[in-house]
Design an enzyme around this catalytic site. Sequence first.
Site, PDB file in Angstrom:
ATOM      1  N   ILE A 308      -3.723  -2.563  -1.546  1.00 39.75           N
ATOM      2  CA  ILE A 308      -2.791  -3.421  -1.227  1.00 39.75           C
ATOM      3  C   ILE A 308      -1.440  -3.327  -1.899  1.00 39.75           C
ATOM      4  O   ILE A 308      -0.492  -3.126  -1.225  1.00 39.75           O
ATOM      5  CB  ILE A 308      -3.307  -4.709  -0.820  1.00 39.75           C
ATOM      6  CG1 ILE A 308      -4.530  -4.901   0.138  1.00 39.75           C
ATOM      7  CG2 ILE A 308      -2.314  -5.757  -0.196  1.00 39.75           C
ATOM      8  CD1 ILE A 308      -5.330  -6.150  -0.107  1.00 39.75           C
ATOM      9  N   GLN A 311       0.399  -0.291  -1.497  1.00 41.73           N
ATOM     10  CA  GLN A 311       0.909  -0.005  -0.167  1.00 41.73           C
ATOM     11  C   GLN A 311       2.020  -0.845  -0.102  1.00 41.73           C
ATOM     12  O   GLN A 311       3.276  -0.446   0.285  1.00 41.73           O
ATOM     13  CB  GLN A 311      -0.024  -0.297   0.947  1.00 41.73           C
ATOM     14  CG  GLN A 311       0.646  -0.668   2.544  1.00 41.73           C
ATOM     15  CD  GLN A 311       1.223   0.482   2.913  1.00 41.73           C
ATOM     16  OE1 GLN A 311       0.957   1.499   2.793  1.00 41.73           O
ATOM     17  NE2 GLN A 311       2.351   0.024   3.989  1.00 41.73           N
ATOM     18  N   GLU A 312       1.913  -2.110  -0.669  1.00 43.04           N
ATOM     19  CA  GLU A 312       3.213  -2.994  -0.657  1.00 43.04           C
ATOM     20  C   GLU A 312       4.297  -2.556  -1.399  1.00 43.04           C
ATOM     21  O   GLU A 312       5.706  -2.751  -1.012  1.00 43.04           O
ATOM     22  CB  GLU A 312       2.815  -4.411  -0.975  1.00 43.04           C
ATOM     23  CG  GLU A 312       1.791  -5.145   0.108  1.00 43.04           C
ATOM     24  CD  GLU A 312       2.051  -5.610   1.206  1.00 43.04           C
ATOM     25  OE1 GLU A 312       2.966  -4.773   1.895  1.00 43.04           O
ATOM     26  OE2 GLU A 312       2.203  -6.583   1.536  1.00 43.04           O
ATOM     27  N   SER A 313       4.270  -2.078  -2.743  1.00 46.68           N
ATOM     28  CA  SER A 313       5.127  -2.105  -3.788  1.00 46.68           C
ATOM     29  C   SER A 313       5.144  -0.831  -4.660  1.00 46.68           C
ATOM     30  O   SER A 313       6.062  -0.579  -5.596  1.00 46.68           O
ATOM     31  CB  SER A 313       5.118  -3.290  -4.708  1.00 46.68           C
ATOM     32  OG  SER A 313       4.122  -3.155  -5.543  1.00 46.68           O
TER      33      SER A 313
END
Length: 467
Positions: A308, A311-313
């Site tokens: 996660i 994917q986010e940063s």
Amino acid sequence: MRDRKSNRGKVWIRSGITLAAACCALVFSACQEPPRLPLQQPSLNVIVLPGPTTWFTGPTGTPAGIDHDLLTRFAAERGLALRVSFADDAASLMDGVAKGDAQLGAGGLLRGGPADQAWTRGYRTTGLAVIYNSDRTRPKDWAALDGATIAYRAHTGIGNALGSIIEAHPAILWKPVDLASSDALIGEVSVGEIDYAVVPATDAAAARNVHLDFDVAFAAAPDQQFAWVVAPGQKALRDALDAFLSRAQREGLLARIAERYHAVADGLARLDAGVFQDRIRGSLDQWRRVFQEAQAQSGIEWRLLAAIAYQESQWDPLATSETGVRGLMQLTTDTAKGLGVVDRLDPRNATLAAARYLADLKGRLPARIAEPDRTWFALAAYNIGMGHLEDARVLAQRMKLNPDLWSDVRKTLPLLADPKYYASARNGYARGGMPVAFVARIRSYYDILLRSEPERPPLLQALLALR
């Protein structure tokens, strides 16, 4: 290529498999009573070739895979204890089944070979693909491989499927090898120990973001069927398995199980996968303890949290998007405030808060939604909100789809951007395609992490045992 000795001895590891509630979500309709085996058969003994989609240890330390899910369901329906042995190669498996050491052999075997064995009906279709080390020139056809050595796994049925091709191309050196899985053979092609090989196309697709230095050259043969090999004298078992597999196909169980293990194959561009593997080697160590601490506090598996965060940063604790979300987990101002996070750029606090939030979303879902669908639903809600997810589930029910299966709800989420559908949705318009893409990419990153990173280091396991 290094020489390898064939290992045909009994090198199986005996283990007991609990018939748990995990298979209860994969239900058949109760309108048809399954055929029952003779009462004197209290257990089902199976020899398995492990593989990354057939039978492997999942993220919680329990078995998973297509063959595992199907055989667990079959045994549970009949009240049989499932006893599993693991073989090092297909030759050992075939030998054990032929001698009656087990009633059944499973794990990446193609129906029709060897010819002297009895086979169940097929339960999954695959093509065969010629793969090559990507440092070499891509061959366009069999003629381009004259004089080359092409490996394939012995005793798995691939040699039988290639029979006419082998006869038509005597200038090719065909080399059967004794390896436990297609993944192992693909790995040897990827590192350059083998130049060319023939493998099931489904296995090549599953490995494309794990082994980065191989590629598919061309299709090798018409579609084949994966099946299980049955020991001599087990006609009643074979008939029962055939009936089970026929019903599983008719009622959609086969498709749902295959989706669990193959849906991520096309979810990630190969170049992105290469960058991700570089980041694993270069950046993950900096955040590993943070993700593992978040697992200990929330119960959310640390590799999923790492996926996660990537994917986010891309694991950048200072990342800021054009919409104003910030930090390692890209929290919005409102989400951070609701989770009690004062500084979104503090990676530890942001990760702990995001893990708590995801655990809360999982807890708010109906108890009947089983894993792994429960996790995919929670991730979708993490991205778009629980209200819009519920709208998509209601829409799925209206469209005669299953609102408790991610494979069905991911079809209805994008419809929430269409006024024909969102006009009647409780929460109105939503960019429903975003959570579908979000979940697909996280599943792809997670799949790579599951196959490259251990579940927990020994020290963390010891500390958790003391809690």
